[in-house]
Design an enzyme around this catalytic site. Sequence first.
Site, mmCIF file in Angstrom:
data_model
loop_
_atom_site.group_PDB
_atom_site.id
_atom_site.type_symbol
_atom_site.label_atom_id
_atom_site.label_comp_id
_atom_site.label_asym_id
_atom_site.label_seq_id
_atom_site.Cartn_x
_atom_site.Cartn_y
_atom_site.Cartn_z
ATOM 1 N N ARG A 125 3.803 -8.224 -4.313
ATOM 2 C CA ARG A 125 4.800 -7.295 -3.774
ATOM 3 C C ARG A 125 6.046 -7.984 -3.200
ATOM 4 N NH1 ARG A 125 4.358 -4.202 -0.158
ATOM 5 N NH2 ARG A 125 5.472 -2.473 -1.075
ATOM 6 N N CYS A 157 5.097 -22.539 -8.582
ATOM 7 C CA CYS A 157 6.372 -23.187 -8.872
ATOM 8 C C CYS A 157 7.480 -22.170 -9.118
ATOM 9 C CB CYS A 157 6.202 -24.088 -10.084
ATOM 10 S SG CYS A 157 4.714 -25.067 -9.949
ATOM 11 N N GLU A 158 7.760 -21.336 -8.139
ATOM 12 C CA GLU A 158 8.872 -20.392 -8.184
ATOM 13 C C GLU A 158 9.327 -20.190 -6.757
ATOM 14 O OE1 GLU A 158 9.248 -17.253 -10.574
ATOM 15 O OE2 GLU A 158 7.727 -17.838 -12.035
ATOM 16 N N GLY A 203 3.045 9.156 -2.932
ATOM 17 C CA GLY A 203 4.337 8.588 -2.563
ATOM 18 C C GLY A 203 4.613 8.401 -1.093
ATOM 19 N N GLU A 229 -1.939 13.231 -4.897
ATOM 20 C CA GLU A 229 -2.325 11.937 -5.480
ATOM 21 C C GLU A 229 -1.910 10.767 -4.596
ATOM 22 O OE1 GLU A 229 0.005 12.086 -9.054
ATOM 23 O OE2 GLU A 229 -1.312 13.506 -10.061
ATOM 24 N N PRO A 230 -2.363 10.724 -3.351
ATOM 25 C CA PRO A 230 -1.967 9.598 -2.498
ATOM 26 C C PRO A 230 -2.695 8.323 -2.915
ATOM 27 C CG PRO A 230 -3.620 10.897 -1.365
ATOM 28 C CD PRO A 230 -3.335 11.608 -2.671
ATOM 29 N N GLY A 231 -1.990 7.219 -2.877
ATOM 30 C CA GLY A 231 -2.611 5.932 -3.166
ATOM 31 C C GLY A 231 -2.422 5.004 -1.980
ATOM 32 N N ARG A 232 -1.190 4.512 -1.838
ATOM 33 C CA ARG A 232 -0.851 3.562 -0.790
ATOM 34 C C ARG A 232 -1.262 4.058 0.603
ATOM 35 N NH1 ARG A 232 3.433 0.075 -1.447
ATOM 36 N NH2 ARG A 232 4.223 1.444 -3.073
HETATM 37 C C1 LIG Z 1 1.598 5.573 -8.427
HETATM 38 C C2 LIG Z 1 1.366 7.026 -8.501
HETATM 39 C C3 LIG Z 1 0.795 7.705 -7.418
HETATM 40 C C4 LIG Z 1 0.477 7.037 -6.104
HETATM 41 O O1 LIG Z 1 1.619 6.658 -5.423
HETATM 42 P P1 LIG Z 1 1.494 6.124 -3.903
HETATM 43 O O2 LIG Z 1 2.875 5.796 -3.541
HETATM 44 O O3 LIG Z 1 0.597 4.955 -3.923
HETATM 45 O O4 LIG Z 1 0.940 7.261 -3.107
HETATM 46 C C5 LIG Z 1 0.548 9.056 -7.575
HETATM 47 N N1 LIG Z 1 0.845 9.708 -8.731
HETATM 48 C C6 LIG Z 1 1.392 9.090 -9.782
HETATM 49 C C7 LIG Z 1 1.680 9.850 -11.010
HETATM 50 C C8 LIG Z 1 1.671 7.736 -9.709
HETATM 51 O O5 LIG Z 1 2.235 7.116 -10.746
#
Ligand SMILES: *Cc1c(COP(=O)(O)O)cnc(C)c1O
Length: 420
Positions: free
Chosen positions: A312, A344-345, A239, A273-276
């Site tokens: 996005r 077309c939006e 997050g 659980e970092p993604g972004r």
């Molecule tokens: C989407 C998600 C993440 C990653 O979130 P980021 O904002 O990309 O870090 C981690 N854990 C869970 C359960 C998610 O759904």
Amino acid sequence: MDHFDYKNGALAAEDMPISDIAEAIGTPFYCYSTATIERHYRVFEEALAGLPATICYAVKANSNVAVIKTLADLGAGADVVSSGELTRALKAGVPASKIIFSGVGKTRDELTHALKENILQINVESEPELQVLNEIAGSMGITAPVAFRINPDIDAHTHNKISTGRSEDKFGIEWTRIHEVVKAANSLSHIENVGLAMHIGSQLTELEPFRDAFIRLKDVVTILRADGHKIPRLDLGGGLGIPYDTATTPSPAEYGKVVAEILGDLDADFLFEPGRLIVGNAGILVTSIVYAKEGATRRFLILDAAMNDLMRPSLYEAKHDIMPVSEPNSGANLERVNVVGPVCETSDTFATELDLPSAEAGDLLAIRSAGAYGAVMASTYNSRALIPEVLVKGDAYSIIRERIEPDTLIKYENLPNWNS
Ligand SMILES: *Cc1c(COP(=O)(O)O)cnc(C)c1O
């Protein structure tokens, strides 16, 4: 910090000129930088030094196998939300012992897949899911390692559509009921309680919501432990936000400090659980201007990339920085433009009233911070291709996903037999 900079008057990913890739494979395409992915991972890792922590990269942010493998090679685990993502993580070489399965609606097939692969933990988000998992594990003669995802009822102050920790959101088990659910789970013979999980939203730009959620989590852990539940593991989700345009975001170090301060003395293993944060700034979307058009009140730059390639802006009103691939002269004329796609939006708009150095048809632009929730969300709307993904390392690049042409997709379509 990323590795997309002007070198000798042209934008480069690390030491690879973007225009060379464009010439070779055409536009639009996603371009990722290995050094940036690695750097972000290490910065996050350092921010957690001192905590017993495992970083499980949230695969949904960018699930290309080559991207996951880049992180797996650094020791990352994976957080997956579908059977498909589990397959990708394993294919990329993430050990099953470092894989978390999250998500509110895991099917029986998905739960079975997770149990067969013997992954680290399944984050359960409801009582019905717990019952089903117990039943499946029982039929396999095993126990399922379960973390209970709590919904702490904390507003993450992020975009409404990516907020996940409020009581009205579909995620997790209400924190006020978690004691009851954990207690009841004790009598399920094929469930092993390995801890608690939490994820309050994405693109958080303040630490306060994390702080509030961690305090709530700590209270819950204290109550559960007093009742004899061990709670050996705490999964704190992802997050943490990234700066898309001008907004400032807390550093991983500041985030790590808050974790340590509030939860550090709990004697638990931590999962993140970092993604972004890992991949967001490690990718750009490279596109060409098809037409520059003078509208009645606006100048439009019409790109060959569209909302189907990068969703996005249309989905979350997200703003991405846009820069010319050819370095503008200092003091170059700025023009106020709307940067739009061909779909077309009207929502197919990347920027409104943006001041950009004058640009013409044929010029290349880079849409920045497109490494997370970019390619993974792409669709083929308007029967457009799925665009290629390229990974750069130093002065080399590799096409890590080829362009998937409409012809390929049309092959899966059949006329009903009553037409023949
Ligand atoms: C989407 C998600 C993440 C990653 O979130 P980021 O904002 O990309 O870090 C981690 N854990 C869970 C359960 C998610 O759904």
